[in-house]
Every structure is written in C-alpha cells, then in structure tokens.
Design a protein around this motif. Sequence first.
Motif, short mmCIF file in Angstrom:
data_model
loop_
_atom_site.label_atom_id
_atom_site.label_comp_id
_atom_site.label_asym_id
_atom_site.label_seq_id
_atom_site.Cartn_x
_atom_site.Cartn_y
_atom_site.Cartn_z
N THR A 67 51.69 65.92 4.00
CA THR A 67 52.88 65.08 4.03
C THR A 67 53.10 64.49 5.42
O THR A 67 53.45 63.31 5.55
CB THR A 67 54.12 65.89 3.59
OG1 THR A 67 53.89 66.40 2.27
CG2 THR A 67 55.38 65.06 3.60
N GLY A 68 52.85 65.29 6.44
CA GLY A 68 52.99 64.79 7.82
C GLY A 68 52.03 63.65 8.12
O GLY A 68 52.39 62.67 8.77
N VAL A 69 50.79 63.78 7.64
CA VAL A 69 49.81 62.70 7.84
C VAL A 69 50.29 61.43 7.16
O VAL A 69 50.27 60.35 7.76
CB VAL A 69 48.42 63.10 7.30
CG1 VAL A 69 47.49 61.90 7.24
CG2 VAL A 69 47.80 64.19 8.16
N ALA A 82 47.17 56.59 20.44
CA ALA A 82 47.39 55.38 19.65
C ALA A 82 48.46 54.48 20.25
O ALA A 82 48.47 53.27 20.00
CB ALA A 82 47.77 55.74 18.21
N SER A 83 49.33 55.03 21.08
CA SER A 83 50.40 54.21 21.66
C SER A 83 49.91 53.31 22.80
O SER A 83 50.56 52.33 23.13
CB SER A 83 51.53 55.11 22.18
OG SER A 83 51.11 55.84 23.31
N TYR A 84 48.77 53.64 23.39
CA TYR A 84 48.34 52.82 24.54
C TYR A 84 46.99 52.14 24.36
O TYR A 84 46.54 51.46 25.26
CB TYR A 84 48.36 53.64 25.84
CG TYR A 84 47.48 54.86 25.86
CD1 TYR A 84 46.12 54.76 26.12
CD2 TYR A 84 48.01 56.12 25.63
CE1 TYR A 84 45.32 55.89 26.15
CE2 TYR A 84 47.21 57.25 25.66
CZ TYR A 84 45.87 57.13 25.92
OH TYR A 84 45.08 58.24 25.94
N ILE A 85 46.36 52.28 23.22
CA ILE A 85 45.08 51.59 23.05
C ILE A 85 45.24 50.24 22.37
O ILE A 85 44.28 49.51 22.19
CB ILE A 85 44.03 52.44 22.30
CG1 ILE A 85 44.50 52.80 20.90
CG2 ILE A 85 43.65 53.66 23.09
CD1 ILE A 85 43.42 53.41 20.04
N GLY A 86 46.48 49.90 22.00
CA GLY A 86 46.74 48.58 21.46
C GLY A 86 46.24 48.35 20.05
O GLY A 86 45.92 47.23 19.68
N ASP A 95 47.80 58.28 11.76
CA ASP A 95 47.49 58.60 13.15
C ASP A 95 46.30 59.54 13.20
O ASP A 95 46.28 60.57 12.52
CB ASP A 95 48.70 59.26 13.82
CG ASP A 95 48.39 59.65 15.24
OD1 ASP A 95 48.29 58.74 16.08
OD2 ASP A 95 48.23 60.85 15.50
N PRO A 96 45.27 59.22 13.99
CA PRO A 96 44.09 60.08 14.07
C PRO A 96 44.38 61.50 14.55
O PRO A 96 43.79 62.46 14.07
CB PRO A 96 43.17 59.36 15.06
CG PRO A 96 43.62 57.94 15.04
CD PRO A 96 45.09 57.98 14.76
N GLY A 97 45.31 61.65 15.47
CA GLY A 97 45.69 62.99 15.94
C GLY A 97 46.33 63.80 14.82
O GLY A 97 46.10 65.01 14.70
N ALA A 98 47.14 63.13 14.01
CA ALA A 98 47.78 63.81 12.88
C ALA A 98 46.73 64.23 11.85
O ALA A 98 46.79 65.34 11.30
CB ALA A 98 48.83 62.90 12.24
#
Length: 119
Positions: A67-69, A82-86, A95-98
Amino acid sequence: SSGINAEYGQATCGLEAAVAAISRYGKAKEGDCTMLDVLCPVLRVMQFNAAGNTSSLTAMCSQSADTGVLKTKKLAARAGRASYIGTVKTSESADPGAVAAATWIKSVCRVLYQEQLNK
C-alpha cells in the motif's frame, strides 16, 4: 513464544531507529515520496499489533508495504534521490526507494512466515 516476542520487539525497535535515522539524515518524512512511505506504515502495524501471531503480522506488514508503494505513485518527490534528479513524475511510477524498502520488508516477512510454518 517469549523468544518470538523478544525478537519481534527487537525488530520493532530496529525499525523505529531506522525510520528516525532516515528522517533525520535524509530530512524526509512520510508523505515526501520516499521509502518512509513504506517503512512508517509497516512500523505502525508492528507497534499496534505487538501481541499478534507471526502469520497475521507478516501478512499485515506485507500488505502495508504494498500500500505504501502504491501511495508513492500519487505523491510528488520532496525528499530522497527522486527529488533532485529531475525525473518527471507519472501516475505509473512508484518511488524506487519505496519499492526497494517494500521488497526488503516482504522478503523478511516471507522468511518469518516460513519459519513459523516449519515449527
């Protein structure tokens, strides 16, 4: 069973420490489209269900991770890589980390479930 409860308590404390460290050093929180969107809900399941049996806990933790993913597909990345690679966010990408965190959580859950079956 006291051994299982002790191990479960240690795992919960370990996940609490991991979430705190990721939040502190990554300057992130749940809702920022990071692995915390998986780890925080799993931690809440573990904290709330401390007296539960292993098979139901592993199922709930696995479901919570999935569910979180899915939740990250709807969030804008405000922290993490993901916030700084544009990258352009689409509703199809989690999100890949998720995804990685959910993979770890679900793998641990599978092992714990199998160990419980083999007892």
